[in-house]
Design an enzyme around this catalytic site. Structure first.
Site, PDB file in Angstrom:
ATOM      1  N   HIS A  88       0.834  -1.200   0.000  1.00  0.00           N
ATOM      2  CA  HIS A  88       0.000   0.000   0.000  1.00  0.00           C
ATOM      3  C   HIS A  88       0.872   1.256   0.000  1.00  0.00           C
ATOM      4  CE1 HIS A  88      -3.378   2.611   1.167  1.00  0.00           C
ATOM      5  NE2 HIS A  88      -2.532   3.154   2.021  1.00  0.00           N
ATOM      6  N   GLU A  89       1.843   1.292   0.897  1.00  0.00           N
ATOM      7  CA  GLU A  89       2.704   2.471   0.999  1.00  0.00           C
ATOM      8  C   GLU A  89       3.624   2.596  -0.215  1.00  0.00           C
ATOM      9  OE1 GLU A  89       2.012   4.738   3.071  1.00  0.00           O
ATOM     10  OE2 GLU A  89       0.607   3.507   4.200  1.00  0.00           O
TER      11      GLU A  89
END
Length: 60
Positions: free
Chosen positions: A14-15
């Protein structure tokens, strides 16, 4: 290179996606997203206490 699994892998991905300019919606399958009407039906009239309870949050 580090290896990640489970929830940790999802968070890292996600990051990393953010760093590349991608959003969750860019990767999500359309079937996994609730329609606007479904979201409104579930959350618009629930009120804060009911929503918090459904999400598992404790209110003071």
């Amino acid at each position: 290179m580090d290896e990640h699994a489970g929830l940790g892998a999802r968070i890292v991905q996600h990051e990393t996606d953010h760093l590349g300019g991608a959003l969750y919606l860019d990767r999500a399958g359309l079937r996994s997203l609730a329609a606007k009407e479904q979201t409104e039906d579930r959350w618009s009239t629930a009120g804060l206490a009911a929503a918090a309870k459904q999400l598992g949050f404790l209110l003071p």
